[in-house]
Design a protein around this motif. Structure first.
Motif, PDB file in Angstrom:
ATOM      1  N   VAL A   1     -38.815 -11.025 -28.625  1.00  0.00           N
ATOM      2  CA  VAL A   1     -38.032 -11.654 -27.549  1.00  0.00           C
ATOM      3  C   VAL A   1     -38.716 -11.403 -26.205  1.00  0.00           C
ATOM      4  CG1 VAL A   1     -35.806 -11.742 -26.357  1.00  0.00           C
ATOM      5  CG2 VAL A   1     -35.892 -11.330 -28.830  1.00  0.00           C
ATOM      6  N   TRP A   2     -39.061 -12.487 -25.534  1.00  0.00           N
ATOM      7  CA  TRP A   2     -39.645 -12.338 -24.196  1.00  0.00           C
ATOM      8  C   TRP A   2     -38.583 -11.700 -23.281  1.00  0.00           C
ATOM      9  CZ3 TRP A   2     -43.782 -11.689 -21.630  1.00  0.00           C
ATOM     10  CH2 TRP A   2     -43.790 -11.845 -20.241  1.00  0.00           C
ATOM     11  N   PRO A   3     -38.907 -10.563 -22.616  1.00  0.00           N
ATOM     12  CA  PRO A   3     -37.907  -9.853 -21.812  1.00  0.00           C
ATOM     13  C   PRO A   3     -37.651 -10.529 -20.472  1.00  0.00           C
ATOM     14  CG  PRO A   3     -39.970  -8.626 -21.861  1.00  0.00           C
ATOM     15  CD  PRO A   3     -40.197  -9.868 -22.667  1.00  0.00           C
ATOM     16  N   GLU A   4     -36.866 -11.581 -20.540  1.00  0.00           N
ATOM     17  CA  GLU A   4     -36.642 -12.444 -19.384  1.00  0.00           C
ATOM     18  C   GLU A   4     -36.058 -11.668 -18.195  1.00  0.00           C
ATOM     19  OE1 GLU A   4     -37.782 -15.603 -19.267  1.00  0.00           O
ATOM     20  OE2 GLU A   4     -37.244 -15.402 -17.154  1.00  0.00           O
ATOM     21  N   ASP A   5     -35.131 -10.735 -18.468  1.00  0.00           N
ATOM     22  CA  ASP A   5     -34.495 -10.006 -17.366  1.00  0.00           C
ATOM     23  C   ASP A   5     -35.494  -9.120 -16.632  1.00  0.00           C
ATOM     24  OD1 ASP A   5     -32.206 -11.229 -18.093  1.00  0.00           O
ATOM     25  OD2 ASP A   5     -31.250  -9.466 -18.979  1.00  0.00           O
ATOM     26  N   LEU A   6     -36.302  -8.406 -17.406  1.00  0.00           N
ATOM     27  CA  LEU A   6     -37.302  -7.538 -16.771  1.00  0.00           C
ATOM     28  C   LEU A   6     -38.329  -8.375 -16.015  1.00  0.00           C
ATOM     29  CD1 LEU A   6     -38.493  -4.752 -16.261  1.00  0.00           C
ATOM     30  CD2 LEU A   6     -39.727  -4.935 -18.447  1.00  0.00           C
ATOM     31  N   TRP A   7     -38.704  -9.517 -16.588  1.00  0.00           N
ATOM     32  CA  TRP A   7     -39.658 -10.393 -15.913  1.00  0.00           C
ATOM     33  C   TRP A   7     -39.065 -10.952 -14.619  1.00  0.00           C
ATOM     34  CZ3 TRP A   7     -44.117 -11.300 -14.410  1.00  0.00           C
ATOM     35  CH2 TRP A   7     -44.631 -12.554 -14.124  1.00  0.00           C
ATOM     36  N   ALA A   8     -37.764 -11.251 -14.632  1.00  0.00           N
ATOM     37  CA  ALA A   8     -37.110 -11.746 -13.408  1.00  0.00           C
ATOM     38  C   ALA A   8     -37.124 -10.675 -12.316  1.00  0.00           C
ATOM     39  CB  ALA A   8     -35.677 -12.183 -13.718  1.00  0.00           C
ATOM     40  N   GLU A   9     -36.946  -9.419 -12.724  1.00  0.00           N
ATOM     41  CA  GLU A   9     -37.005  -8.319 -11.751  1.00  0.00           C
ATOM     42  C   GLU A   9     -38.424  -8.095 -11.236  1.00  0.00           C
ATOM     43  OE1 GLU A   9     -35.718  -4.575 -13.408  1.00  0.00           O
ATOM     44  OE2 GLU A   9     -33.980  -5.556 -14.313  1.00  0.00           O
ATOM     45  N   THR A  10     -39.388  -8.384 -12.089  1.00  0.00           N
ATOM     46  CA  THR A  10     -40.788  -8.084 -11.770  1.00  0.00           C
ATOM     47  C   THR A  10     -41.450  -9.186 -10.953  1.00  0.00           C
ATOM     48  OG1 THR A  10     -40.899  -6.828 -13.833  1.00  0.00           O
ATOM     49  CG2 THR A  10     -42.999  -7.434 -12.825  1.00  0.00           C
ATOM     50  N   ARG A  11     -40.999 -10.407 -11.119  1.00  0.00           N
ATOM     51  CA  ARG A  11     -41.651 -11.549 -10.450  1.00  0.00           C
ATOM     52  C   ARG A  11     -41.786 -11.372  -8.939  1.00  0.00           C
ATOM     53  NH1 ARG A  11     -39.077 -15.126 -14.356  1.00  0.00           N
ATOM     54  NH2 ARG A  11     -37.518 -15.839 -12.882  1.00  0.00           N
ATOM     55  N   PRO A  12     -40.734 -10.918  -8.231  1.00  0.00           N
ATOM     56  CA  PRO A  12     -40.909 -10.758  -6.779  1.00  0.00           C
ATOM     57  C   PRO A  12     -41.987  -9.733  -6.422  1.00  0.00           C
ATOM     58  CG  PRO A  12     -38.582 -10.706  -7.378  1.00  0.00           C
ATOM     59  CD  PRO A  12     -39.357 -10.658  -8.650  1.00  0.00           C
ATOM     60  N   LYS A  13     -42.133  -8.712  -7.273  1.00  0.00           N
ATOM     61  CA  LYS A  13     -43.172  -7.698  -7.009  1.00  0.00           C
ATOM     62  C   LYS A  13     -44.564  -8.288  -7.217  1.00  0.00           C
ATOM     63  CE  LYS A  13     -39.999  -4.250  -8.846  1.00  0.00           C
ATOM     64  NZ  LYS A  13     -39.713  -3.435 -10.023  1.00  0.00           N
ATOM     65  N   VAL A  14     -44.686  -9.107  -8.240  1.00  0.00           N
ATOM     66  CA  VAL A  14     -45.982  -9.759  -8.481  1.00  0.00           C
ATOM     67  C   VAL A  14     -46.278 -10.733  -7.341  1.00  0.00           C
ATOM     68  CG1 VAL A  14     -47.285 -11.271 -10.034  1.00  0.00           C
ATOM     69  CG2 VAL A  14     -45.792  -9.500 -10.994  1.00  0.00           C
ATOM     70  N   ALA A  15     -45.270 -11.490  -6.951  1.00  0.00           N
ATOM     71  CA  ALA A  15     -45.449 -12.457  -5.852  1.00  0.00           C
ATOM     72  C   ALA A  15     -45.938 -11.745  -4.597  1.00  0.00           C
ATOM     73  CB  ALA A  15     -44.130 -13.189  -5.583  1.00  0.00           C
ATOM     74  N   GLU A  16     -45.308 -10.617  -4.295  1.00  0.00           N
ATOM     75  CA  GLU A  16     -45.681  -9.860  -3.098  1.00  0.00           C
ATOM     76  C   GLU A  16     -47.141  -9.417  -3.149  1.00  0.00           C
ATOM     77  OE1 GLU A  16     -43.326  -6.351  -2.592  1.00  0.00           O
ATOM     78  OE2 GLU A  16     -44.261  -5.859  -0.672  1.00  0.00           O
ATOM     79  N   GLN A  17     -47.549  -8.926  -4.311  1.00  0.00           N
ATOM     80  CA  GLN A  17     -48.939  -8.490  -4.459  1.00  0.00           C
ATOM     81  C   GLN A  17     -49.919  -9.650  -4.256  1.00  0.00           C
ATOM     82  OE1 GLN A  17     -50.101  -5.406  -4.769  1.00  0.00           O
ATOM     83  NE2 GLN A  17     -48.022  -4.585  -4.729  1.00  0.00           N
ATOM     84  N   LEU A  18     -49.481 -10.856  -4.687  1.00  0.00           N
ATOM     85  CA  LEU A  18     -50.355 -12.021  -4.570  1.00  0.00           C
ATOM     86  C   LEU A  18     -50.286 -12.643  -3.176  1.00  0.00           C
ATOM     87  CD1 LEU A  18     -49.732 -13.822  -8.008  1.00  0.00           C
ATOM     88  CD2 LEU A  18     -51.557 -12.220  -7.407  1.00  0.00           C
TER      89      LEU A  18
END
Ligand SMILES: [Mg+2]
Length: 211
Positions: free
Chosen positions: A16-33
């Motif tokens: 199962v793709w961990p959609e909730d954790l990925w949703a929490e992580t996306r803003p952090k990845v965006a910020e780094q980029l």
């Protein structure tokens, strides 16, 4: 023709793709980029989607002006999400093991980024399959007929002797049928079955009756 091989999809089929954790992580990845979350979502699911699924993650990150430390942070943020998801769903290991004991070859075709490939050996999936085909490693994605044919060639099985099992994302079920495989849908919360009107299982163990 009697089935000689079963080829599985990965995400939302046996893991199962961990959609909730990925949703929490996306803003952090965006910020780094250096992107807003909106810009990130547009690019990640738009022009970068194909690139990150058919080649090295470094090629994607090279599009951004990142320090080596930022590359490392993005890589480890994404790997943590992927690692959390790379756990067999209930019944997956038992079903695959039983199919193997019956003499069937077992394959995997996954549309995934490079982190799946690099994490695979440390997961409980390692050793379950005769052959694994990862899109990021082979430069092809479902439903390209070549990715199914590659898996079948590696398994040494004709399309008519192979069953494909997946939740339906990437038009993978119809794609499998177009190359001559039999396809079975998995009813998953991903809701990707769409208008698939072929065979469907709710639990992977039901495959033992259908294959
Ligand atoms: Mg899937």
């Amino acid at each position: 023709m009697k089935a000689r091989a079963v080829v599985f999809d990965l995400w939302n089929t046996i893991a199962v793709w961990p959609e909730d954790l990925w949703a929490e992580t996306r803003p952090k990845v965006a910020e780094q980029l250096g992107l807003t979350i909106e810009e990130f979502e547009t690019r990640w699911y738009g022009d970068l989607a194909q690139m990150r699924e058919i080649g090295p993650s470094g090629d994607v990150l090279a599009l951004f002006d990142l320090s080596p430390a930022a590359v490392e942070r993005v890589t480890s943020l994404r790997r943590a999400v992927t690692r959390k998801g790379l756990v067999p769903v209930p019944g997956a290991v038992e079903t695959i093991t039983t199919l193997r004991e019956r003499g069937l070859k077992i394959g995997l075709i996954s549309v995934c980024s490079e982190d799946v490939v690099s994490l695979w050996e440390e997961t409980d999936f390692h050793g379950l399959f005769d052959e694994e085909v990862f899109s990021a490693a082979v430069g092809l994605r479902k439903p390209d007929p070549r990715i199914y044919r590659l898996a079948l060639d590696l398994l040494g099985v004709e399309p008519a002797g192979a069953v494909f099992v997946g939740d339906g994302a990437n038009d993978e079920l119809a794609g499998a049928e177009r190359v001559g495989m039999r396809a079975i849908g998995v009813d998953s919360p991903s809701g990707e079955l769409g208008d698939w009107d072929g065979a469907i299982v709710g639990e992977l163990s039901e495959l033992l009756e259908l294959v």
